[in-house]
Design a protein around this motif. Structure first.
Motif, PDB file in Angstrom:
ATOM      1  N   SER A  79      -4.476  -1.052  -2.492  1.00  0.00           N
ATOM      2  CA  SER A  79      -3.678  -1.673  -3.553  1.00  0.00           C
ATOM      3  C   SER A  79      -3.938  -3.166  -3.683  1.00  0.00           C
ATOM      4  O   SER A  79      -4.038  -3.887  -2.687  1.00  0.00           O
TER       5      SER A  79
ATOM      6  N   GLN B 146       0.719   6.730  -6.877  1.00  0.00           N
ATOM      7  CA  GLN B 146      -0.438   7.579  -7.130  1.00  0.00           C
ATOM      8  C   GLN B 146      -0.117   9.053  -6.897  1.00  0.00           C
ATOM      9  O   GLN B 146      -1.017   9.891  -6.993  1.00  0.00           O
TER      10      GLN B 146
ATOM     11  N   LEU C  48     -12.773   1.823   2.698  1.00  0.00           N
ATOM     12  CA  LEU C  48     -11.387   1.879   2.179  1.00  0.00           C
ATOM     13  C   LEU C  48     -11.006   0.697   1.286  1.00  0.00           C
ATOM     14  O   LEU C  48     -10.277   0.875   0.304  1.00  0.00           O
TER      15      LEU C  48
ATOM     16  N   VAL D 190      -6.907  11.641  -0.830  1.00  0.00           N
ATOM     17  CA  VAL D 190      -7.046  10.196  -0.993  1.00  0.00           C
ATOM     18  C   VAL D 190      -7.799   9.676   0.236  1.00  0.00           C
ATOM     19  O   VAL D 190      -7.539  10.113   1.365  1.00  0.00           O
ATOM     20  N   ARG D 191      -8.779   8.815   0.028  1.00  0.00           N
ATOM     21  CA  ARG D 191      -9.554   8.265   1.157  1.00  0.00           C
ATOM     22  C   ARG D 191      -8.612   7.622   2.166  1.00  0.00           C
ATOM     23  O   ARG D 191      -7.749   6.831   1.777  1.00  0.00           O
TER      24      ARG D 191
ATOM     25  N   HIS E 272     -10.459   0.573  -2.420  1.00  0.00           N
ATOM     26  CA  HIS E 272      -9.475   1.510  -2.968  1.00  0.00           C
ATOM     27  C   HIS E 272      -8.039   1.130  -2.619  1.00  0.00           C
ATOM     28  O   HIS E 272      -7.094   1.808  -3.054  1.00  0.00           O
TER      29      HIS E 272
ATOM     30  N   SER F 121     -13.854  10.673   0.952  1.00  0.00           N
ATOM     31  CA  SER F 121     -13.117  11.495  -0.005  1.00  0.00           C
ATOM     32  C   SER F 121     -13.389  12.957   0.308  1.00  0.00           C
ATOM     33  O   SER F 121     -14.545  13.387   0.367  1.00  0.00           O
TER      34      SER F 121
ATOM     35  N   ARG G  67      -4.776   4.167   5.466  1.00  0.00           N
ATOM     36  CA  ARG G  67      -4.603   3.214   4.351  1.00  0.00           C
ATOM     37  C   ARG G  67      -3.569   2.158   4.727  1.00  0.00           C
ATOM     38  O   ARG G  67      -3.763   0.971   4.479  1.00  0.00           O
TER      39      ARG G  67
ATOM     40  N   GLU H 215       0.833  -1.208   0.000  1.00  0.00           N
ATOM     41  CA  GLU H 215       0.000   0.000   0.000  1.00  0.00           C
ATOM     42  C   GLU H 215       0.870   1.262   0.000  1.00  0.00           C
ATOM     43  O   GLU H 215       0.542   2.250  -0.670  1.00  0.00           O
TER      44      GLU H 215
END
Lengths: 302, 302
Positions: free
Chosen positions: A251, A202, A246, B180-181, A249, B117, B187, A195
């Motif tokens: 990876s 990104q 999440l 980014v969320r 979205h 978002s 994340r 991630e």
């Protein structure tokens, strides 16, 4: 006191030898590369110094570890064999075939593989029931965790014996119900790394920012409270809400341009003076010391 | 000294208020729920005690935080507004619409969203250029990190201003290049949690084992050395080899039976006395204290 034979005297092999010597065992190390074997003593002394071994004990510890010039010499002097050779299936197969020609069918063999399938490592063995996945963390003489897993054909008595021996050394032993590539720790680690690379690709942030975030939020707490306890703590309903939002979205990548780009330019990381980050002279030592002190301050009773 | 208005006096709202008060700012808190607002003082005092505020300073700190009974009352007394309402897009939209009717077009608005978002949060705003994602970590008065991100229409001067103010408070501020969320930290966290749930679902281990692995290996080091520095340290070539081997086998799940199963049985975690793990009486307090001490021992100078 058990007599361990270690095949492979590199980073993990010599580290495991030190961990076993700390627990009072005797160790014989064999490596096909005479240069690796010649530097073994020196590297062992340095490891003992790094973990604050009283100077008076260093000699006693090093006396427990001896080198073998041949595999035939090693097998005559040991009760358990540990393979700690490079993570390549062909190398592991070759070493295990040569080993099985020389040892009795009942002798336990522990494989320190971390990302290969243990079942595949055992595939061509004559006696695969004795192969146990025993994954140490670097440095093995500091990190408490050892992960133990059976291959598809492993006899569970060999797994139990390995766990009992490691528990007896004071390690924190976890036993996996079945073989899985990467065991638990490396799967968790590389799910997070995947991630992180995705965020770089990104354009969300640069590599230094990833590390700042880890060190000043999640890294502060994961030595005290694990992710499952935390999920219960905040509530499984909230945990599921967050994942519902999440997960679609996150990876799912199997290729990694963020690594390929520096690698194709010859930037391999610390060893080449630069990678994702800059590595000026002295930085490698600074990071090693910071890691060491980070581990130590978190080595508290559970 | 800046005057902050916080909409939402729950866990994050009151925690942010304490963090801002510690930095010498004045804070007005509004919550639509009078019960939440009535308990604000008490929760603030408890938070100040938890972070070892000298008793003589508690009164000074609490005097910096006042409650507003209406949104109209709040907006008259502040320079910056922070929304810290629940993570539901409809709730955020409603609150921002009501807010924009009452404040000048140039007043900065910070959203503490973590998994929505920011661009979607800002979608119906009259002046979306002023909305900055400012994500605090719980507890905000202890954890150094604050993540700052722009939405698609945010004016970067508002982002810069937020970063400057947070830096001035001594927070560790990271600035994301884009929305980014989950920002960065959540994340990374939930990529790891996704893999942990996958291991449970595959029958590799039980939840307690996941936590043992984290606490006795990766958790020991991530407050000292982040994952990108570590990738360089072990070598990007080795990192890529490991990912090539593991990534095709890591979780890509978007549904989570390991959470659905306990949830459908009413086991929501700590609050219901059990979830992934058992939560006997007193366990919640034990975990909270362990988390607190874990964070503190790692709060060392970088």
């Amino acid at each position: 006191m058990t007599r361990f034979g270690i095949i492979g005297g590199g980073l993990m092999g010599h580290g495991i030898a030190v961990a076993l010597a700390q627990a009072g065992h005797r160790i014989v190390v064999y490596d096909a590369d005479p240069v690796t074997l010649a530097s073994l003593d020196e590297r062992i002394v340095r490891a003992l110094e790094r973990c604050d071994t009283p100077p008076g004990d260093v000699g006693m510890m090093t006396a427990r570890i001896t080198a073998a010039k041949t595999l035939a010499d090693l097998v005559l002097r040991v009760d358990v064999v540990i393979e700690a050779v490079p993570e390549r299936l062909d190398v592991k197969h070759q070493v295990l075939a040569a080993l099985e020609e020389k040892i009795p069918a009942v002798m336990p063999v522990w494989s320190n593989t971390s990302v290969l399938s243990l079942t595949e490592v055992a595939k061509d063995m004559r006696h695969p029931q004795r192969l146990v996945g025993v994954h140490w963390w670097n440095p093995p003489y500091v990190i408490p965790l050892v992960e133990v897993a059976p291959g598809a054909e492993t006899d569970h008595r060999f797994v139990q014996e390995a766990c009992d021996m490691l528990d007896g050394m004071g390690k924190t032993t976890v036993r996996l119900h079945r073989d899985v590539r990467g065991f638990i720790g490396n799967r968790l680690q590389f799910a997070l790394v995947r991630e992180a690379l995705h965020l770089l690709e990104q354009g969300v942030c640069d590599p230094g920012t990833i590390d700042t975030v880890m060190r000043t939020s999640l890294g502060l707490r994961w030595s005290a409270v694990g992710p499952m306890e935390n999920a219960d703590f905040i509530g499984l309903d909230l945990t599921r809400d967050i994942l519902d939002s999440l997960a679609p979205h996150l990876s799912v990548a199997v290729t990694f341009p963020a690594l390929d780009k520096p690698l194709s330019a010859g930037h391999r990381g610390r060893a080449s003076g630069g990678g994702l980050l800059a590595w000026p002279a002295g930085q490698g030592e600074e990071v090693a010391e910071r890691l060491d002190s980070g581990i130590r301050r978190n080595l508290v009773e559970p």
